[in-house]
Design a protein around this motif. Structure first.
Motif, PDB file in Angstrom:
ATOM      1  N   ARG A   1      13.153   8.613  -7.655  1.00 33.79           N
ATOM      2  CA  ARG A   1      13.011   7.622  -6.585  1.00 33.79           C
ATOM      3  C   ARG A   1      13.813   8.029  -5.343  1.00 33.79           C
TER       4      ARG A   1
ATOM      5  N   GLY B   1       2.905   3.576  -1.491  1.00 34.37           N
ATOM      6  CA  GLY B   1       2.440   4.959  -1.565  1.00 34.37           C
ATOM      7  C   GLY B   1       0.980   5.097  -1.187  1.00 34.37           C
ATOM      8  N   LYS B   2       0.147   4.154  -1.610  1.00 40.05           N
ATOM      9  CA  LYS B   2      -1.274   4.181  -1.252  1.00 40.05           C
ATOM     10  C   LYS B   2      -1.462   4.058   0.255  1.00 40.05           C
TER      11      LYS B   2
ATOM     12  N   MET C   1       5.788   8.186  -2.275  1.00 39.48           N
ATOM     13  CA  MET C   1       6.180   7.153  -3.231  1.00 39.48           C
ATOM     14  C   MET C   1       5.007   6.801  -4.130  1.00 39.48           C
ATOM     15  N   GLY C   2       5.314   6.268  -5.286  1.00 43.66           N
ATOM     16  CA  GLY C   2       4.271   5.725  -6.134  1.00 43.66           C
ATOM     17  C   GLY C   2       3.343   6.747  -6.744  1.00 43.66           C
TER      18      GLY C   2
ATOM     19  N   ASP D   1       7.515  -1.211  -9.558  1.00 40.93           N
ATOM     20  CA  ASP D   1       6.620  -0.063  -9.594  1.00 40.93           C
ATOM     21  C   ASP D   1       5.332  -0.372  -8.831  1.00 40.93           C
ATOM     22  N   GLN D   2       4.824  -1.583  -9.005  1.00 44.68           N
ATOM     23  CA  GLN D   2       3.584  -1.976  -8.339  1.00 44.68           C
ATOM     24  C   GLN D   2       3.746  -1.951  -6.817  1.00 44.68           C
ATOM     25  N   GLN D   3       4.875  -2.459  -6.326  1.00 45.43           N
ATOM     26  CA  GLN D   3       5.129  -2.439  -4.882  1.00 45.43           C
ATOM     27  C   GLN D   3       5.245  -1.009  -4.374  1.00 45.43           C
ATOM     28  N   GLU D   4       5.938  -0.164  -5.133  1.00 41.92           N
ATOM     29  CA  GLU D   4       6.101   1.228  -4.714  1.00 41.92           C
ATOM     30  C   GLU D   4       4.753   1.951  -4.675  1.00 41.92           C
ATOM     31  N   VAL D   5       3.916   1.732  -5.683  1.00 37.35           N
ATOM     32  CA  VAL D   5       2.596   2.357  -5.716  1.00 37.35           C
ATOM     33  C   VAL D   5       1.750   1.883  -4.537  1.00 37.35           C
ATOM     34  N   GLU D   6       1.832   0.592  -4.224  1.00 38.94           N
ATOM     35  CA  GLU D   6       1.057   0.051  -3.112  1.00 38.94           C
ATOM     36  C   GLU D   6       1.510   0.662  -1.788  1.00 38.94           C
TER      37      GLU D   6
ATOM     38  N   ILE E   1       3.497   5.362 -14.203  1.00 40.06           N
ATOM     39  CA  ILE E   1       2.824   4.989 -12.963  1.00 40.06           C
ATOM     40  C   ILE E   1       1.673   5.970 -12.755  1.00 40.06           C
TER      41      ILE E   1
END
Length: 283
Positions: free
Chosen positions: A159, A67-68, A125-126, A60-65, A107
């Motif tokens: 996803r 997405g940012k 994403m994210g 989740d952290q990788q996906e959010v990053e 998230i």
């Protein structure tokens, strides 16, 4: 001695067995696909197998990053965020009301209004969701806006873009021996978000997730159907919002089959005059 060997084996088993099985399965999947005329080396097959494992296990952290980074790229080059804090706050409030009832509430979510007269909305994403001023102007009430936001949250919960990204990234070979090339992933993600339609299965999935989410959040479920019907009837051509959303008539029928007619209008957000005074006056 036996105890030491047993301990070593347990540690080895836990650390390496499952990754090894994943690699073997990935290679088996690749081998099961008909190969092109040119030969593919076992090294290439192993490398593609590693890519599948890496991309299938994005945290989740990788996906959010990612997405940012996609959001930074989109808002600096592709479109402009509408400069009205009150309107953005309204959309964000509606979106955040939906999040706890979604299939993926753990998230962070960011809801933004894009200055664009075209009727459109999409998610990356994210937790990043975008909705245009054109769509807000077309909507009759808050519940219709919530239905669109719920649909886009459904794509994030399912996803769907991550799956598309995985497929394209593997085809293009964005991983290397050190790991996934994140900058390449961001570029592909932006391209997919803007230009590539979701599959029929993904759209149905996002519809059903979105319907559950908006109903669970207390919005009247009939609004999802009424807004889709409005899009179809109110345009001589296919709106941009529907150009990447296939089989709209069938989707409407599928949604109607999930809504109890006796409770379809039970819930918040159907007051048109309130919506006009709060939103349309700001556009």
């Amino acid at each position: 001695m036996l105890n030491s060997l047993s301990l070593f084996w347990r540690r080895f088993h836990r650390r390496w067995l499952y990754p090894a099985i994943s690699l073997v399965v990935a290679i088996a999947v690749l081998l099961s696909v008909p190969l092109r005329l040119q030969a593919i080396s076992i090294t290439d097959l192993i490398f593609q197998g590693v890519q599948i494992i890496q991309l299938s296990n994005l945290s989740d952290q990788q996906e959010v990053e990612i997405g940012k980074q996609m959001n930074a790229e989109l808002t600096s080059r592709e479109f402009r965020i509408y400069n009205n804090p009150t309107l953005n706050a309204f959309v964000n409030q509606a979106g955040q009301r939906l999040v706890p009832k979604s299939d993926r509430p753990n998230i962070p979510y960011t809801f933004q209004v894009v200055a664009d007269q075209n009727v459109n909305a999409f998610a990356t994403m994210g937790g990043f969701v975008y909705i245009t001023t054109g769509l807000l102007r077309l909507a009759d009430n808050e519940a219709q806006v919530a239905s669109v936001l719920g649909h886009e949250i459904g794509h994030i919960a399912g996803r769907h873009l991550v799956e598309q990204l995985k497929q394209v990234a593997i085809q293009r070979g964005v991983a290397n021996v050190a790991g996934i090339d994140q900058s390449e992933l961001v570029g592909i993600g932006v391209e997919l978000a803007l230009n590539r339609p979701n599959s029929r299965q993904a759209e149905y999935d996002a519809d059903q997730r979105g319907l559950r989410t908006m109903s669970g959040a207390g919005y009247a479920p009939s609004a999802m159907v009424s807004f889709m019907e409005k899009l179809l009837k109110g345009s001589s051509g296919t709106p941009e919002f529907l150009s990447t959303h296939p089989d709209t008539g069938n989707r409407i029928s599928a949604l109607k089959s999930k809504i109890n007619p006796s409770t379809a209008n039970r819930g918040d957000g159907l007051n048109s005059s309130t919506y006009t005074s709060r939103v349309k006056s700001l556009l």
